[in-house]
Design a protein around this motif. Structure first.
Motif, PDB file in Angstrom:
ATOM      1  N   SER A 236       0.842  -1.199   0.000  1.00 50.59           N
ATOM      2  CA  SER A 236       0.000   0.000   0.000  1.00 50.59           C
ATOM      3  C   SER A 236       0.871   1.240   0.000  1.00 50.59           C
ATOM      4  O   SER A 236       2.009   1.222   0.497  1.00 50.59           O
ATOM      5  CB  SER A 236      -0.932   0.008   1.218  1.00 50.59           C
ATOM      6  OG  SER A 236      -1.592   1.245   1.349  1.00 50.59           O
ATOM      7  N   ASN A 237       0.320   2.321  -0.549  1.00 52.95           N
ATOM      8  CA  ASN A 237       1.013   3.602  -0.565  1.00 52.95           C
ATOM      9  C   ASN A 237       0.604   4.524   0.571  1.00 52.95           C
ATOM     10  O   ASN A 237       1.266   5.538   0.804  1.00 52.95           O
ATOM     11  CB  ASN A 237       0.759   4.336  -1.894  1.00 52.95           C
ATOM     12  CG  ASN A 237       1.743   3.923  -2.974  1.00 52.95           C
ATOM     13  OD1 ASN A 237       2.843   3.480  -2.690  1.00 52.95           O
ATOM     14  ND2 ASN A 237       1.333   4.074  -4.218  1.00 52.95           N
ATOM     15  N   ASP A 238      -0.486   4.197   1.279  1.00 51.24           N
ATOM     16  CA  ASP A 238      -0.973   5.148   2.284  1.00 51.24           C
ATOM     17  C   ASP A 238      -1.472   4.436   3.543  1.00 51.24           C
ATOM     18  O   ASP A 238      -0.774   4.366   4.532  1.00 51.24           O
ATOM     19  CB  ASP A 238      -2.070   6.042   1.692  1.00 51.24           C
ATOM     20  CG  ASP A 238      -2.935   5.325   0.672  1.00 51.24           C
ATOM     21  OD1 ASP A 238      -3.502   4.275   1.042  1.00 51.24           O
ATOM     22  OD2 ASP A 238      -3.056   5.806  -0.470  1.00 51.24           O
ATOM     23  N   VAL A 239      -2.695   3.872   3.491  1.00 53.74           N
ATOM     24  CA  VAL A 239      -3.272   3.205   4.657  1.00 53.74           C
ATOM     25  C   VAL A 239      -3.419   1.717   4.359  1.00 53.74           C
ATOM     26  O   VAL A 239      -3.035   1.243   3.302  1.00 53.74           O
ATOM     27  CB  VAL A 239      -4.646   3.829   5.020  1.00 53.74           C
ATOM     28  CG1 VAL A 239      -4.494   5.295   5.354  1.00 53.74           C
ATOM     29  CG2 VAL A 239      -5.641   3.652   3.882  1.00 53.74           C
ATOM     30  N   ILE A 240      -4.001   0.977   5.300  1.00 56.30           N
ATOM     31  CA  ILE A 240      -4.179  -0.459   5.108  1.00 56.30           C
ATOM     32  C   ILE A 240      -5.367  -0.707   4.177  1.00 56.30           C
ATOM     33  O   ILE A 240      -6.478  -0.246   4.442  1.00 56.30           O
ATOM     34  CB  ILE A 240      -4.396  -1.176   6.449  1.00 56.30           C
ATOM     35  CG1 ILE A 240      -3.193  -0.974   7.357  1.00 56.30           C
ATOM     36  CG2 ILE A 240      -4.645  -2.668   6.224  1.00 56.30           C
ATOM     37  CD1 ILE A 240      -3.365  -1.601   8.733  1.00 56.30           C
ATOM     38  N   HIS A 241      -5.125  -1.413   3.087  1.00 54.87           N
ATOM     39  CA  HIS A 241      -6.163  -1.884   2.186  1.00 54.87           C
ATOM     40  C   HIS A 241      -6.172  -3.412   2.238  1.00 54.87           C
ATOM     41  O   HIS A 241      -5.399  -4.024   2.975  1.00 54.87           O
ATOM     42  CB  HIS A 241      -5.905  -1.403   0.755  1.00 54.87           C
ATOM     43  CG  HIS A 241      -5.836   0.089   0.615  1.00 54.87           C
ATOM     44  ND1 HIS A 241      -6.951   0.881   0.496  1.00 54.87           N
ATOM     45  CD2 HIS A 241      -4.767   0.943   0.585  1.00 54.87           C
ATOM     46  CE1 HIS A 241      -6.592   2.152   0.390  1.00 54.87           C
ATOM     47  NE2 HIS A 241      -5.277   2.218   0.453  1.00 54.87           N
ATOM     48  N   SER A 242      -7.031  -4.041   1.455  1.00 53.72           N
ATOM     49  CA  SER A 242      -7.068  -5.494   1.405  1.00 53.72           C
ATOM     50  C   SER A 242      -7.497  -5.926   0.014  1.00 53.72           C
ATOM     51  O   SER A 242      -8.540  -5.507  -0.481  1.00 53.72           O
ATOM     52  CB  SER A 242      -8.017  -6.070   2.452  1.00 53.72           C
ATOM     53  OG  SER A 242      -7.927  -7.482   2.481  1.00 53.72           O
ATOM     54  N   PHE A 243      -6.673  -6.757  -0.606  1.00 54.20           N
ATOM     55  CA  PHE A 243      -6.881  -7.229  -1.968  1.00 54.20           C
ATOM     56  C   PHE A 243      -7.653  -8.544  -1.902  1.00 54.20           C
ATOM     57  O   PHE A 243      -7.122  -9.576  -1.498  1.00 54.20           O
ATOM     58  CB  PHE A 243      -5.514  -7.426  -2.637  1.00 54.20           C
ATOM     59  CG  PHE A 243      -5.564  -7.917  -4.046  1.00 54.20           C
ATOM     60  CD1 PHE A 243      -5.946  -7.076  -5.081  1.00 54.20           C
ATOM     61  CD2 PHE A 243      -5.210  -9.219  -4.345  1.00 54.20           C
ATOM     62  CE1 PHE A 243      -5.983  -7.535  -6.382  1.00 54.20           C
ATOM     63  CE2 PHE A 243      -5.237  -9.680  -5.640  1.00 54.20           C
ATOM     64  CZ  PHE A 243      -5.626  -8.840  -6.664  1.00 54.20           C
ATOM     65  N   GLY A 244      -8.935  -8.500  -2.292  1.00 55.41           N
ATOM     66  CA  GLY A 244      -9.782  -9.683  -2.166  1.00 55.41           C
ATOM     67  C   GLY A 244     -10.596  -9.950  -3.418  1.00 55.41           C
ATOM     68  O   GLY A 244     -11.308  -9.066  -3.896  1.00 55.41           O
ATOM     69  N   VAL A 245     -10.480 -11.175  -3.948  1.00 54.83           N
ATOM     70  CA  VAL A 245     -11.263 -11.618  -5.106  1.00 54.83           C
ATOM     71  C   VAL A 245     -11.846 -12.984  -4.746  1.00 54.83           C
ATOM     72  O   VAL A 245     -11.124 -13.992  -4.755  1.00 54.83           O
ATOM     73  CB  VAL A 245     -10.393 -11.717  -6.379  1.00 54.83           C
ATOM     74  CG1 VAL A 245     -11.254 -12.087  -7.584  1.00 54.83           C
ATOM     75  CG2 VAL A 245      -9.664 -10.403  -6.639  1.00 54.83           C
ATOM     76  N   PRO A 246     -13.136 -13.077  -4.423  1.00 50.75           N
ATOM     77  CA  PRO A 246     -13.704 -14.327  -3.900  1.00 50.75           C
ATOM     78  C   PRO A 246     -13.566 -15.520  -4.835  1.00 50.75           C
ATOM     79  O   PRO A 246     -13.291 -16.625  -4.379  1.00 50.75           O
ATOM     80  CB  PRO A 246     -15.180 -13.964  -3.662  1.00 50.75           C
ATOM     81  CG  PRO A 246     -15.183 -12.486  -3.462  1.00 50.75           C
ATOM     82  CD  PRO A 246     -14.108 -11.964  -4.351  1.00 50.75           C
ATOM     83  N   ALA A 247     -13.760 -15.331  -6.147  1.00 48.99           N
ATOM     84  CA  ALA A 247     -13.718 -16.467  -7.071  1.00 48.99           C
ATOM     85  C   ALA A 247     -12.332 -17.072  -7.184  1.00 48.99           C
ATOM     86  O   ALA A 247     -12.189 -18.221  -7.610  1.00 48.99           O
ATOM     87  CB  ALA A 247     -14.220 -16.034  -8.450  1.00 48.99           C
ATOM     88  N   LEU A 248     -11.290 -16.320  -6.814  1.00 48.67           N
ATOM     89  CA  LEU A 248      -9.914 -16.826  -6.853  1.00 48.67           C
ATOM     90  C   LEU A 248      -9.434 -17.281  -5.480  1.00 48.67           C
ATOM     91  O   LEU A 248      -8.274 -17.652  -5.325  1.00 48.67           O
ATOM     92  CB  LEU A 248      -8.966 -15.748  -7.383  1.00 48.67           C
ATOM     93  CG  LEU A 248      -8.804 -15.617  -8.890  1.00 48.67           C
ATOM     94  CD1 LEU A 248     -10.115 -15.289  -9.580  1.00 48.67           C
ATOM     95  CD2 LEU A 248      -7.756 -14.576  -9.228  1.00 48.67           C
ATOM     96  N   TRP A 249     -10.337 -17.239  -4.485  1.00 47.54           N
ATOM     97  CA  TRP A 249      -9.979 -17.562  -3.111  1.00 47.54           C
ATOM     98  C   TRP A 249      -8.798 -16.703  -2.653  1.00 47.54           C
ATOM     99  O   TRP A 249      -7.806 -17.166  -2.100  1.00 47.54           O
ATOM    100  CB  TRP A 249      -9.656 -19.050  -2.952  1.00 47.54           C
ATOM    101  CG  TRP A 249      -9.734 -19.526  -1.536  1.00 47.54           C
ATOM    102  CD1 TRP A 249      -8.691 -19.749  -0.680  1.00 47.54           C
ATOM    103  CD2 TRP A 249     -10.924 -19.834  -0.787  1.00 47.54           C
ATOM    104  NE1 TRP A 249      -9.140 -20.160   0.550  1.00 47.54           N
ATOM    105  CE2 TRP A 249     -10.529 -20.236   0.509  1.00 47.54           C
ATOM    106  CE3 TRP A 249     -12.271 -19.808  -1.081  1.00 47.54           C
ATOM    107  CZ2 TRP A 249     -11.433 -20.599   1.485  1.00 47.54           C
ATOM    108  CZ3 TRP A 249     -13.175 -20.173  -0.105  1.00 47.54           C
ATOM    109  CH2 TRP A 249     -12.752 -20.572   1.153  1.00 47.54           C
ATOM    110  N   GLN A 250      -8.924 -15.384  -2.890  1.00 44.16           N
ATOM    111  CA  GLN A 250      -7.859 -14.456  -2.580  1.00 44.16           C
ATOM    112  C   GLN A 250      -8.347 -13.396  -1.607  1.00 44.16           C
ATOM    113  O   GLN A 250      -9.418 -12.810  -1.774  1.00 44.16           O
ATOM    114  CB  GLN A 250      -7.370 -13.751  -3.858  1.00 44.16           C
ATOM    115  CG  GLN A 250      -6.591 -14.641  -4.803  1.00 44.16           C
ATOM    116  CD  GLN A 250      -5.309 -15.144  -4.188  1.00 44.16           C
ATOM    117  OE1 GLN A 250      -4.626 -14.413  -3.474  1.00 44.16           O
ATOM    118  NE2 GLN A 250      -4.983 -16.388  -4.444  1.00 44.16           N
TER     119      GLN A 250
END
Length: 342
Positions: A236-250
């Protein structure tokens, strides 16, 4: 004297070049273009057929695959890891939860009926049943061991990835995503959410059904090759994010100053949607993720269309007649509303 002044003015007008009398905006440029010899084109036969700068057609999402459709349960999985996790969730874990819930409910009903005040006006004073205490201590331990064995196996598969065929660096920003392809000539794309037709200025791009559902469609998708192992480096460049893609179990947190890794091997081409899964600020709900898995040949064409290169391929030679002015360098294209919504 007046006649002499008029004569001088007419003579000066006649000596003025015609090109100087035309406004700069209306001055023709074709004469300059034809007078300048054109540099010979450099043809790279190893490059894909799609030239740089060409926009690939937008692939519409398949109904019920990769997109939320209101169903109960887990989305259709397109990776081996996702199918393994879904089989564990929908199989032994779900049945075990149902059996435990039914047992506890039955036990409560039995106790409420058998030991009610009408049947036992004088309550029993018995305590410390050794056998019962052993059973209710040992059985939960055995249940947890039974859950831990497949869970540890699933975690081992998730955090022991095979050798990656492609690396993509995922960077969270407030409130959009940046995707970098270090294996493809340091290619970088910026992905912003597409707004609705009524929310943009005339002539700007807006969301269509081919782009995806409202609040999930983006102007630039992450494109990966199907059937290949893709490693995601998430930060991340600033705050906490979360990378989530359900169909890829990510689902992987994007922490500033930290690199987290995850991976996926999508076994079928398609379009898969996700969102930032961390409360990252005021526009948290407007930070979608779209991953499009394509065939390797189409992926190579997409890389070429973005000005990148495939590993081992030569970069196109720069044009000798190009301007060296830094201001003339083409900047990456972002969404029409990137400045407004950020």
């Amino acid at each position: 004297m007046k006649l002499i002044g008029w004569a001088i003015a007419l003579a000066a007008a006649g000596l003025t070049p015609a090109a100087a009398q035309v406004p700069p905006a209306a001055a023709p440029t074709t004469a300059v273009a034809t007078a300048t010899p054109m540099a010979p084109a450099v043809v790279d036969h190893s490059a894909p057929a799609m030239p740089a700068g060409m926009v690939m057609p937008v692939t519409p999402p398949a109904p019920g695959i990769g997109v939320p459709d209101g169903r109960m349960g887990i989305q259709f999985q397109v990776t081996d890891l996702g199918r393994e996790a879904q089989a564990f969730h929908d199989g032994p874990l779900l049945w075990l939860c149902a059996v435990i819930s039914a047992f506890v409910l039955g036990l409560l009903a039995f106790v409420m009926f058998k030991f009610r005040r009408g049947a036992h006006p004088t309550p029993s004073r018995n305590s410390h049943n050794t056998l019962l205490e052993i059973v209710w201590t040992l059985v939960p331990v055995l249940i947890l061991v039974g859950i831990a064995i497949p869970s540890i196996q699933l975690l081992r598969h998730q955090y022991s990835p095979p050798k990656a065929d492609l690396t993509v660096k995922v960077i969270g920003n407030q409130w959009y995503w940046t995707y970098q392809y270090p294996d493809n000539g340091d290619l970088e794309i910026v992905s912003n959410m597409l707004k609705e037709k009524g929310d943009v200025k005339a002539g700007d791009r807006f969301r269509t059904d081919a782009d995806g559902p409202p609040l999930l469609a983006v102007d630039e998708r992450m494109v990966i090759p199907a059937g290949k192992v893709v490693k995601f480096i998430v930060t991340s460049n600033d705050v906490i994010h979360s990378f989530g893609v359900p169909a890829l179990w990510q689902k992987m947190d994007a922490n500033p100053g930290q690199l987290n890794e995850t991976w996926a091997k999508v076994d079928r081409p398609g379009v898969y949607f996700g969102q930032c899964s961390e409360l990252c600020g005021a526009r948290h709900g407007y930070m979608p993720i779209v991953i499009e898995a394509v065939t390797p040949a189409k992926f190579a064409a997409w890389i070429a269309s973005k000005g990148g290169k495939m590993p081992g391929a030569a970069m196109p030679k720069p044009d000798a007649t190009a301007s060296a002015d830094p201001a003339a360098i083409k900047q990456p294209v972002t969404n029409q509303a990137a400045t407004a919504q950020n």
